[in-house]
Design an enzyme around this catalytic site. Structure first.
Site, short mmCIF file in Angstrom:
data_model
loop_
_atom_site.label_atom_id
_atom_site.label_comp_id
_atom_site.label_asym_id
_atom_site.label_seq_id
_atom_site.Cartn_x
_atom_site.Cartn_y
_atom_site.Cartn_z
N ASP A 171 7.44 -5.15 -6.55
CA ASP A 171 8.13 -5.40 -7.68
C ASP A 171 9.59 -5.52 -6.78
OD1 ASP A 171 8.91 -2.90 -8.13
OD2 ASP A 171 7.79 -3.76 -10.74
N GLY A 182 11.49 -2.75 -7.37
CA GLY A 182 11.72 -1.43 -7.14
C GLY A 182 10.90 -0.80 -6.12
N ASP A 189 7.67 1.14 -4.90
CA ASP A 189 6.69 1.66 -5.80
C ASP A 189 6.46 1.46 -7.08
OD1 ASP A 189 6.18 1.99 -2.72
OD2 ASP A 189 6.71 3.97 -2.37
N THR A 222 0.58 -1.23 0.39
CA THR A 222 -0.14 0.12 0.02
C THR A 222 0.68 1.54 -0.24
OG1 THR A 222 -0.24 0.02 2.27
CG2 THR A 222 -1.80 -1.06 1.43
N HIS A 223 0.16 2.25 -0.40
CA HIS A 223 1.02 3.23 -0.70
C HIS A 223 0.50 5.17 -0.53
CE1 HIS A 223 5.03 6.33 -1.40
NE2 HIS A 223 3.61 6.18 -2.85
C1 GRF Z 1 0.19 3.44 5.31
O1 GRF Z 1 -0.17 4.59 4.99
C2 GRF Z 1 0.66 3.48 4.28
O2 GRF Z 1 1.20 3.23 3.26
C3 GRF Z 1 2.80 3.77 4.67
O3 GRF Z 1 2.33 3.75 5.77
C4 GRF Z 1 1.38 3.90 6.44
C5 GRF Z 1 0.51 2.65 7.81
O4 GRF Z 1 0.61 2.96 8.51
N1 GRF Z 1 3.12 3.12 3.62
P1 GRF Z 1 0.34 2.24 9.94
O5 GRF Z 1 1.53 2.10 10.36
O6 GRF Z 1 -0.98 1.07 9.58
O7 GRF Z 1 -0.93 3.44 10.46
#
Ligand code: GRF
Length: 208
Positions: A140, A142, A144, A107-108
């Site tokens: 992958d 890279g 993101d 997730t990003h």
């Molecule tokens: C999320 O926004 C994720 O995309 C990013 O860090 C955050 C994680 O938050 N890489 P949490 O640890 O789930 O509160």
């Protein structure tokens, strides 16, 4: 569908997954939650929820390759169908990616390909975009760069700072993560019932 979740921080997105599983809204088994460092709240809250946890402490290894190999060994020992990076702040090695092709979800907190990297929220704010959001993708090798599975837009307000914007993005991120996992679980269920795995088993290829 068995998943292993990897976290580096507070794990609030992970908590949304735990809650959904516990109230029977997500047909997923969290086989284990792992971290790259000791003392994270993500691990603490997982243990409190009665989940299996592990730490493969990055700082305890002489080389990245050794850490990678141990992380892969431990994750594989739980035999997950999918691995979920939920705020896991380490890039894993090529062997790990190869072991979970389109099976390692990330997730990003930005609309990729804009603002990749560790500061997606800060960078979007600094650029002055009026809309940002979140992305769920296959990891992958890279940073993101993997194939995008789903995205959700979030408006930036004039009063936002990094924390307030990230908090709103995380609300969208949690919904999208739960939807994606539910979709994967039902695709897996259909495949199990069909006994066919024509699409490689992810059931999501080509969908957004
Ligand atoms: C999320 O926004 C994720 O995309 C990013 O860090 C955050 C994680 O938050 N890489 P949490 O640890 O789930 O509160």
């Amino acid at each position: 569908m068995r998943i292993v979740v990897l976290v580096s921080g507070t794990g609030s997105n992970l908590q949304a997954v735990i809650d959904a599983v516990q109230r029977g809204a997500l047909p997923v088994e969290i086989a284990a939650v792992g971290s790259d460092r000791p003392g994270t709240y993500g691990i603490e809250r997982s243990a409190a929820a009665g989940l299996e946890t592990f730490v493969v402490d990055f700082s305890a290894f002489d080389s990245r390759a050794d850490w990678d190999a141990e992380l892969l060994r431990v994750v594989q020992s739980y035999q997950p169908d999918y691995v979920v990076s939920s705020g896991f702040m380490r890039i894993v090695g090529p062997e790990f990616i190869a072991a979970y092709p389109q099976r390692y979800l990330n997730t990003h907190p930005a609309l990729l390909p804009s603002f990749p990297g560790a500061h997606g929220v800060r960078d979007a704010l600094a650029y002055g975009v009026k809309v940002t959001g979140c992305t769920i993708m296959w990891a992958d090798a890279g940073v993101d760069t993997g194939p995008i599975i789903a995205q959700q837009a979030v408006k930036v307000s004039d009063h936002d700072d990094e924390a307030s914007l990230h908090e709103r993005i995380k609300v969208a991120e949690r919904e999208l993560l739960l939807e994606t996992l539910a979709h994967l679980a039902s695709a897996q269920d259909r495949l199990t019932q069909d006994g066919s795995a024509q699409d490689g088993g992810d059931g999501l290829r080509g969908e957004s």
